[in-house]
Design an enzyme around this catalytic site. Structure first.
Site: not given
Ligand code: PHB
Ligand code: APR
Length: 390
Positions: A72, A201, A293, A297, A385
């Site tokens: 990505h 997000y 989450p 990280k 990130y």
């Molecule tokens: C996930 O794919 O479970 C996931 C991806 C990004 C995040 C948290 C969880 O920041």
């Protein structure tokens, strides 16, 4: 039984450390409380920083990751009903993240360890650490109800937040720092194509949402929910309707729904224990720190600690130098705290905090507007990130 490094826990931290040490000719034994199937049954995020991918490659376990991992180059922020792409690659001179489920990372590491003939004792019960403040640490455990003893030079506590290693540290030798967030994440896994090729997000006035995936045919979604919410209150339909409400119109229209393979609620906390070394006991991974989450990280910080600890132990056995193991805690914690800050910042920016009132929500929107209109602000998000350098 005797080995050079006893590793407690066969999660990502323990398995990655074991693989890196074995490839350097250092013998390890991993003691894992659960069965291999149980460990593989855990649903965990898998957004890998470039440094984590390189470490997995150095462990010789990146073959499937290179084929099935999803690179990505960007990530999306959605607020005020509008979506904005952060061009990670352009802002970090070409760095990306790779989406590859943690379960798959664990599986690849488990298979490599078994192929190398390195020993993992699954369903090891009653692990007890002794003598790590002296030159000859010993690990006691039960296997099939029979008492066993593992003598070693060092113990790597990789047994996660609820493990025994951190609990084994003498009272007063450990300092902890913690923040518990006043909400949880309701997660859903379904065999449907993702609503978007890259992650989204969402900051919505009714709560955070996240669109992620495991593969082009398996999606992972999250909704912010009350800390005391019960998953049985959420039918699949209720979840899909609420997710669609929080998404921008394009993603909402693209959303493909289907039956949940898994649905669960996870609490959010920030936690750090210091230091990470007690004589011949080292802590690495979730045993020493937890991040919300939001910044993806958790797995990457486990890999970060393993990067420093494996280097230190390889230097000790290879060159007879203790410089690396003496510096491990300070070096690892410097990077841990930067990831803790980023994860706290992303969480504070994207979630609904009723206690911060309307002013707090407007400040969030102002910061989000700044992020998507300032290259400097976006570059700061991007470099964190994709992962700061080791
Ligand atoms: C996930 O794919 O479970 C996931 C991806 C990004 C995040 C948290 C969880 O920041
Ligand atoms: N004895 C032996 N093994 C134990 C004990 C014990 N007393 N307690 C826990 N374990 C095992 C657990 O069963 C688990 O398999 O230690 C392992 C710890 O693995 P994780 O909790 O996955 O922690 P870590 O390897 O640091 O990986 C961190 O995993 O949980 C996610 O979000 C987290 O992505 C992050 C990553």
């Amino acid at each position: 039984m005797r080995t050079q490094v006893a590793i407690i826990g066969a999660g990502p931290a323990g398995l990655l450390l074991g693989q890196l040490l074995q490839r350097a000719g250092i013998e390890t034994v991993i003691l894992e409380r659960r069965s291999a199937d149980y460990v593989l049954g855990r649903i965990r995020a898998g957004v890998l920083e470039q440094g984590t991918v390189e470490l997995i490659a150095r462990a010789g376990c990146d073959a499937r990751l290179r084929v099935e991992g999803l690179p990505h180059a960007g990530v999306n922020l959605c607020f005020g009903g509008r979506r904005h792409r952060i061009d990670l690659a352009a802002l970090t001179a070409g760095k990306e993240v790779v989406v590859y489920g943690q379960t798959e990372v664990t599986r690849d590491l488990m298979e490599a360890r078994a192929a190398a003939g390195a020993r993992t004792v699954y369903e090891a019960a009653g692990v007890h650490l002794e003598g790590f403040d002296r030159a000859r640490p010993v690990v006691h455990f039960l296997k099939g109800g029979i008492a066993q003893t593992l003598e070693c030079d060092f113990i790597a506590g990789c047994d996660g937040f609820y493990g025994v290693s951190r609990q084994s540290v003498p009272e007063g030798a450990l300092e902890t720092f913690e923040r518990v967030y006043p909400f949880g994440w309701l997660g859903l896994l379904a065999d449907v194509p993702p609503a978007n090729e890259e992650l989204i997000y969402v900051n919505h006035e009714d709560g955070f949402a996240l669109c992620s995936m495991r593969s082009p045919t398996r999606s992972r979604y999250y909704l912010q929910c009350a800390a005391d919410e019960k998953v049985e209150n959420w039918s699949d339909q209720r979840f899909w309707d609420e997710l669609r409400r929080r998404l921008d119109p394009e993603a909402a229209a693209a959303l493909v729904t289907g039956p949940a393979l898994e649905k669960s609620i996870a609490p959010l906390r920030s936690f750090v224990a210091e230091p990470l070394r007690f004589g011949r006991l080292f802590l690495a991974g979730d045993v020493a720190h937890i991040v919300p989450p939001t910044g993806a990280k958790g797995l990457n910080l486990a890999a970060s600690d393993v990067h420093y600890l494996s280097e230190a132990l390889i230097e000790y056995y290879g060159e007879g130098s203790s410089a690396g193991i003496d510096a491990y805690s300070t070096r690892a914690l410097a990077r841990v705290w930067k990831a803790e800050r980023f994860s706290w910042w992303m969480t504070s920016l994207l979630h609904h905090f009723p206690e911060n009132g309307r002013f707090g929500h407007r400040i969030q929107l102002a910061e989000l507007e700044y992020l998507v209109s300032s290259r400097a602000a976006a570059a700061s998000l991007a470099e964190n990130y994709v992962g700061l350098p080791f």
